[in-house]
Structures are given as C-alpha cells and as structure tokens.
Write a protein that holds these residues in place. Structure first.
Motif, PDB file in Angstrom:
ATOM      1  N   TYR A 174      74.745 -66.670  31.833  1.00  7.57           N
ATOM      2  CA  TYR A 174      76.087 -65.880  31.430  1.00  7.57           C
ATOM      3  C   TYR A 174      76.851 -66.123  30.015  1.00  7.57           C
ATOM      4  O   TYR A 174      77.623 -65.536  29.448  1.00  7.57           O
ATOM      5  CB  TYR A 174      77.197 -65.672  32.521  1.00  7.57           C
ATOM      6  CG  TYR A 174      76.983 -64.280  33.449  1.00  7.57           C
ATOM      7  CD1 TYR A 174      77.416 -63.261  33.191  1.00  7.57           C
ATOM      8  CD2 TYR A 174      76.168 -64.654  34.492  1.00  7.57           C
ATOM      9  CE1 TYR A 174      77.297 -61.937  33.960  1.00  7.57           C
ATOM     10  CE2 TYR A 174      75.936 -63.563  35.545  1.00  7.57           C
ATOM     11  CZ  TYR A 174      76.647 -62.234  34.997  1.00  7.57           C
ATOM     12  OH  TYR A 174      76.261 -61.197  36.171  1.00  7.57           O
ATOM     13  N   ALA A 175      76.360 -67.607  29.619  1.00  5.26           N
ATOM     14  CA  ALA A 175      76.964 -67.914  28.611  1.00  5.26           C
ATOM     15  C   ALA A 175      77.193 -67.093  27.276  1.00  5.26           C
ATOM     16  O   ALA A 175      78.012 -66.794  26.560  1.00  5.26           O
ATOM     17  CB  ALA A 175      76.522 -69.259  28.284  1.00  5.26           C
ATOM     18  N   PRO A 176      75.799 -66.534  26.797  1.00  8.06           N
ATOM     19  CA  PRO A 176      75.917 -65.731  25.706  1.00  8.06           C
ATOM     20  C   PRO A 176      76.875 -64.571  25.723  1.00  8.06           C
ATOM     21  O   PRO A 176      77.223 -64.105  24.888  1.00  8.06           O
ATOM     22  CB  PRO A 176      74.356 -65.195  25.661  1.00  8.06           C
ATOM     23  CG  PRO A 176      73.660 -66.290  26.282  1.00  8.06           C
ATOM     24  CD  PRO A 176      74.413 -66.603  27.296  1.00  8.06           C
ATOM     25  N   LEU A 177      77.117 -63.999  26.970  1.00  5.17           N
ATOM     26  CA  LEU A 177      77.836 -62.860  27.075  1.00  5.17           C
ATOM     27  C   LEU A 177      79.451 -63.156  27.274  1.00  5.17           C
ATOM     28  O   LEU A 177      80.364 -62.791  26.696  1.00  5.17           O
ATOM     29  CB  LEU A 177      77.663 -62.204  28.420  1.00  5.17           C
ATOM     30  CG  LEU A 177      78.429 -60.922  28.763  1.00  5.17           C
ATOM     31  CD1 LEU A 177      78.264 -59.987  27.810  1.00  5.17           C
ATOM     32  CD2 LEU A 177      78.077 -60.537  30.181  1.00  5.17           C
ATOM     33  N   LEU A 178      79.645 -64.151  27.926  1.00  2.51           N
ATOM     34  CA  LEU A 178      81.104 -64.633  28.360  1.00  2.51           C
ATOM     35  C   LEU A 178      81.531 -65.790  27.705  1.00  2.51           C
ATOM     36  O   LEU A 178      82.899 -66.259  28.024  1.00  2.51           O
ATOM     37  CB  LEU A 178      81.381 -64.580  29.810  1.00  2.51           C
ATOM     38  CG  LEU A 178      80.945 -63.323  30.512  1.00  2.51           C
ATOM     39  CD1 LEU A 178      81.172 -63.236  32.190  1.00  2.51           C
ATOM     40  CD2 LEU A 178      82.079 -62.482  29.828  1.00  2.51           C
ATOM     41  N   PRO A 237      83.940 -73.900  28.877  1.00  7.32           N
ATOM     42  CA  PRO A 237      85.256 -74.164  28.363  1.00  7.32           C
ATOM     43  C   PRO A 237      86.005 -72.827  28.241  1.00  7.32           C
ATOM     44  O   PRO A 237      87.273 -72.614  28.185  1.00  7.32           O
ATOM     45  CB  PRO A 237      85.172 -74.866  27.291  1.00  7.32           C
ATOM     46  CG  PRO A 237      83.810 -75.774  27.233  1.00  7.32           C
ATOM     47  CD  PRO A 237      82.943 -75.060  28.153  1.00  7.32           C
ATOM     48  N   ALA A 238      85.263 -71.802  27.866  1.00  6.88           N
ATOM     49  CA  ALA A 238      85.918 -70.443  27.706  1.00  6.88           C
ATOM     50  C   ALA A 238      86.168 -69.707  29.086  1.00  6.88           C
ATOM     51  O   ALA A 238      86.954 -68.850  28.794  1.00  6.88           O
ATOM     52  CB  ALA A 238      84.807 -69.547  27.103  1.00  6.88           C
ATOM     53  N   LEU A 239      85.442 -70.351  30.235  1.00  7.94           N
ATOM     54  CA  LEU A 239      85.985 -69.710  31.366  1.00  7.94           C
ATOM     55  C   LEU A 239      87.137 -70.494  32.119  1.00  7.94           C
ATOM     56  O   LEU A 239      87.760 -69.893  33.056  1.00  7.94           O
ATOM     57  CB  LEU A 239      84.598 -69.902  32.377  1.00  7.94           C
ATOM     58  CG  LEU A 239      83.501 -69.076  31.799  1.00  7.94           C
ATOM     59  CD1 LEU A 239      82.290 -69.348  32.904  1.00  7.94           C
ATOM     60  CD2 LEU A 239      83.591 -67.433  31.745  1.00  7.94           C
ATOM     61  N   MET A 240      87.374 -71.856  31.758  1.00 11.60           N
ATOM     62  CA  MET A 240      88.138 -72.552  32.364  1.00 11.60           C
ATOM     63  C   MET A 240      89.760 -72.247  32.335  1.00 11.60           C
ATOM     64  O   MET A 240      90.226 -72.367  33.226  1.00 11.60           O
ATOM     65  CB  MET A 240      88.177 -74.143  32.079  1.00 11.60           C
ATOM     66  CG  MET A 240      86.859 -74.642  32.332  1.00 11.60           C
ATOM     67  SD  MET A 240      86.464 -74.668  34.112  1.00 11.60           S
ATOM     68  CE  MET A 240      87.801 -75.613  34.646  1.00 11.60           C
ATOM     69  N   PRO A 241      90.178 -71.307  31.182  1.00 14.21           N
ATOM     70  CA  PRO A 241      91.402 -70.872  31.384  1.00 14.21           C
ATOM     71  C   PRO A 241      91.616 -69.897  32.395  1.00 14.21           C
ATOM     72  O   PRO A 241      92.891 -69.628  32.751  1.00 14.21           O
ATOM     73  CB  PRO A 241      91.602 -70.222  30.009  1.00 14.21           C
ATOM     74  CG  PRO A 241      90.520 -71.187  29.263  1.00 14.21           C
ATOM     75  CD  PRO A 241      89.718 -71.403  29.895  1.00 14.21           C
ATOM     76  N   TYR A 242      90.711 -69.274  32.942  1.00 11.11           N
ATOM     77  CA  TYR A 242      90.813 -68.341  34.120  1.00 11.11           C
ATOM     78  C   TYR A 242      90.443 -69.121  35.385  1.00 11.11           C
ATOM     79  O   TYR A 242      90.541 -68.249  36.475  1.00 11.11           O
ATOM     80  CB  TYR A 242      89.920 -67.074  33.844  1.00 11.11           C
ATOM     81  CG  TYR A 242      89.879 -66.372  32.547  1.00 11.11           C
ATOM     82  CD1 TYR A 242      90.531 -65.371  32.301  1.00 11.11           C
ATOM     83  CD2 TYR A 242      88.983 -67.074  31.417  1.00 11.11           C
ATOM     84  CE1 TYR A 242      90.487 -64.482  31.313  1.00 11.11           C
ATOM     85  CE2 TYR A 242      89.345 -66.519  30.416  1.00 11.11           C
ATOM     86  CZ  TYR A 242      89.836 -65.391  29.934  1.00 11.11           C
ATOM     87  OH  TYR A 242      89.875 -64.488  29.053  1.00 11.11           O
ATOM     88  N   ARG A 243      90.392 -70.107  35.499  1.00  9.22           N
ATOM     89  CA  ARG A 243      90.077 -71.004  36.622  1.00  9.22           C
ATOM     90  C   ARG A 243      90.948 -70.730  38.057  1.00  9.22           C
ATOM     91  O   ARG A 243      92.275 -70.608  37.807  1.00  9.22           O
ATOM     92  CB  ARG A 243      90.029 -72.505  36.420  1.00  9.22           C
ATOM     93  CG  ARG A 243      91.419 -73.058  36.209  1.00  9.22           C
ATOM     94  CD  ARG A 243      91.097 -74.606  35.881  1.00  9.22           C
ATOM     95  NE  ARG A 243      92.451 -75.307  35.742  1.00  9.22           N
ATOM     96  CZ  ARG A 243      93.269 -74.997  34.502  1.00  9.22           C
ATOM     97  NH1 ARG A 243      92.671 -74.395  33.575  1.00  9.22           N
ATOM     98  NH2 ARG A 243      94.436 -75.674  34.412  1.00  9.22           N
ATOM     99  N   SER A 244      90.430 -70.761  39.126  1.00 15.10           N
ATOM    100  CA  SER A 244      91.018 -70.960  40.341  1.00 15.10           C
ATOM    101  C   SER A 244      90.794 -72.436  40.850  1.00 15.10           C
ATOM    102  O   SER A 244      89.807 -73.005  40.246  1.00 15.10           O
ATOM    103  CB  SER A 244      90.360 -69.872  41.312  1.00 15.10           C
ATOM    104  OG  SER A 244      88.948 -70.190  41.681  1.00 15.10           O
TER     105      SER A 244
END
Length: 370
Positions: free
Chosen positions: A183-187, A191-198
């Motif tokens: 999914y990295a090429p898309l999202l 590090p780009a996902l961690m601000p949304y972390r649970s």
C-alpha cells in the motif's frame, strides 16, 4: 556434580552465547569457555568436552540437532555425569539429539531475544527437563539466578505451543508488513500513516519493527523448523478466507455470520475473566504509550544504584516547583537504566531547565539527550 561447574558454550560468539557468557561469569561467578567458528580465538570442541561440566548449545535452530550429534560422537561417553543444555526456540529435535548422549539433559527456551538487562527478570523461560537427577539442584539454582518466570513442559508440548505463541504471531505481523509495503505507493510509507495511529496500530507496527530488526535466521527457523507450524498456518488462512468470503458477500446474513463466528464464538471461547484481564492489560499499555509519547518530559540516568537515589532526584523537581505527571523506568537502546519523568501541562519551561541543570551539576543523575 561440582558446586561451581565449568560451563562450555557451543556458539559462544552468537548473540545468546555472548549474553550467557556474561551472565554466567558475572551473576553466577562461573568459569566459562566456548567454541564458535566465528571466533578464531575460542576453544576447540575437544577442550569443551574435556573441561566443561555443563555444556550449552546456543546455535541456529536448523543446525543444532546435527551439531549435538557431532558432539555426542566426539564425546563417546565422556559426558556421563555431566549436564547438557540447549537454548533453541524448537525443543523436540535438539532434546532428542542430546538424549542420544549419556549426559543429563535439559532443554531451555528463553522467550525473548538476549536482553539488555543482566537477567531474564520479567521474561518467561520454558524448561524441558528430559533427563535430570544429580544436576537438579544446579538447574534450580540456574533458574533462580536467571530470575525468569519458569514454565515446565515436555519438548513436544513446547513445540505445539510455540506454533501459536511465536510462529503465528510472527506470521501475522510479517503478513501485515507485506500489506503495508504494497500500500505504500498509494498511501505512503509507515511514517505517513503514524499520525492516524490507534494504540493497536502502534503496538502492531512496533512488533513488526522488532521482528524486522533482529536476526532473520531466527524467524526463518521458527517458521520452517517446527513441524506444527504448517497446520497452524492452514487454520489461520482458513479463518482469513472465511472473513474474506463474508466481507465479499456483504449482506445482513454475512454480517450476522461474522458477528457470531468472529466475535461471539471467540468471546465465549476466551471467557469473561481472560477478556477482562487482557482488556485491562491493553488499557495499561495504552496509558504507557501515551506517557512515552508525551514531549513534555526528560529522561535521567542515575549512576548510583542505591536506596534514596530516586528520592533525591524527585526532590530536585520539588525544589523548582515542578509537578510530575508520570514516571517510568526503562532502558536506553544501549541498555542503560533511566527514569523518564513526564510533567503536567503548562509546566514552567525555565523551571524545568533549571531542574535539569541542577541534576547534571549535582551528580545525582545525568539528563539524557532527547
């Protein structure tokens, strides 16, 4: 049996071999010798067989049974009355190989990578006592010195359990790592996902990082070296395929089936007590993560391990009128014990700076860089 046996480590240059050498020398005061082909200065196998009262095999899982068989042939009965141990993550084959000797035999499995701490305190150690009599008191002494939570099992039961406790956990997280990579090429990368972390996502990605940071051969052997892993993977895939079919169906009947099969049946299987304890553990870890991500904090190493050191540290903050929100003991990546102190929101930054300067200046502790 000697009260202070000479211990030989086969695989003394490996991660656990090095940790065991330090532990046995420093915590138990024993003479330790070792052999490892990666260390040209180590003793040769014959020296270990001649001198070691206790022989510990600390080698890669896939090579351990054959390595033990080689030592059985070399020893040719001289091991009678001595103790042989192994510390691999799979127990049936290594223990069976050691039983071909005339030594007393115990299989050990520390449920952790070599820790930065001097003992296994707070960690589990699985103990498979296959053939032990005269050495029983010393094995108990070893377990006590390790300070681990010791669990006794047969080699076969150990391997069946490890297919779940280790192999299933590793497999699911490695699969998650593969999905994140795709999914990295898309999202974006992690590090780009961690601000949304649970909290759950943060814990899972920490486990992924832990697995990918350590020796790949260990994780490979845990999957490929345990005969109980393949049937476990079949069941795991079946569960995921069942879920995929329900999501694909998408109607109310599929939702009802999901609720029953994935949630209610599993909840009933776990039981209320286990669920309550596990949920509370998750909440405590969540609070800990929140504390550890708080930026309004400092970490202090106390160089002297003596009663009153922590009290002196806390008095510094009291003198500067700084209120604490949390305090946790931990270790730096290098293994240094420190206390991480968090402060209430709105704390006076200048007062915090003065407190940190006093800690360094007084010698009470050393403030670690952020």
């Amino acid at each position: 049996m000697s009260a202070a046996p000479v211990v030989g480590i086969v695989g003394s240059a490996g991660a656990y071999g090095r940790w065991l050498r330090g532990f046995l020398q420093q915590r138990m005061g024993l003479e330790v010798i070792g052999h490892d082909p990666a260390d040209p200065h180590s003793e040769d196998p014959e020296q270990l067989l001649q001198r070691a009262d206790v022989l510990i095999f600390s080698a890669p899982i896939r090579h351990t049974p054959a390595l033990i068989a080689d030592y059985v042939a070399r020893s040719a009965g001289r091991e009678a009355g001595r103790l042989w141990l192994d510390v691999t993550s799979v127990k049936s084959a290594p223990v069976a190989a050691m039983l071909a000797s005339q030594a007393e035999v115990v299989g050990l499995h520390p449920m952790t990578a070599p820790p930065k701490a001097p003992t296994l305190k707070g960690r589990v150690l699985v103990v498979c006592q296959a053939r032990v009599s005269r050495w029983q008191p010393w094995v108990q002494q070893l377990c006590a010195a390790l300070e681990a939570e010791c669990v006794h099992a047969t080699p076969e039961h150990h391997d069946q359990v490890m297919a779940l406790v280790q192999a299933m956990v590793h497999a699911t997280h490695l699969a998650q790592a593969g999905v994140l990579r795709e999914y990295a090429p898309l999202l974006g990368a992690l590090p780009a996902l961690m601000p949304y972390r649970s909290a759950s996502f943060e814990l899972d990605t920490a486990i992924i990082a832990r697995i990918l940071s350590l020796n790949p051969a260990i994780y490979e052997d845990i999957q490929f070296g345990n005969p109980h892993v393949a049937p476990m993977l079949d069941r795991l895939l079946a569960q995921l395929q069942h879920l995929r079919a329900q999501v694909g169906q998408g109607d109310d009947a599929a939702r009802a089936a999901f609720r029953q099969h994935m949630l209610l049946d599993n909840r009933d299987s776990q039981g209320e007590t286990v669920l309550a304890e596990g949920n509370y553990t998750f909440e405590r870890v969540g609070y800990l993560l929140a504390d550890l991500t708080e930026r309004n904090a400092i970490s202090v190493h106390l160089p002297e391990d003596r009663p009153g050191s922590l009290r002196e540290l806390l008095h510094v903050f009291e003198r500067h009128a700084v209120s604490l929100a949390s305090i946790h003991s931990s270790r730096t990546p290098g293994g240094e014990v420190h206390f991480r102190v968090g402060f209430v929101a709105g704390s006076d930054a200048a007062a915090l700076q003065r407190a940190a300067e006093e800690i360094d200046r007084s010698g009470i502790g050393r403030v670690l860089p952020r």
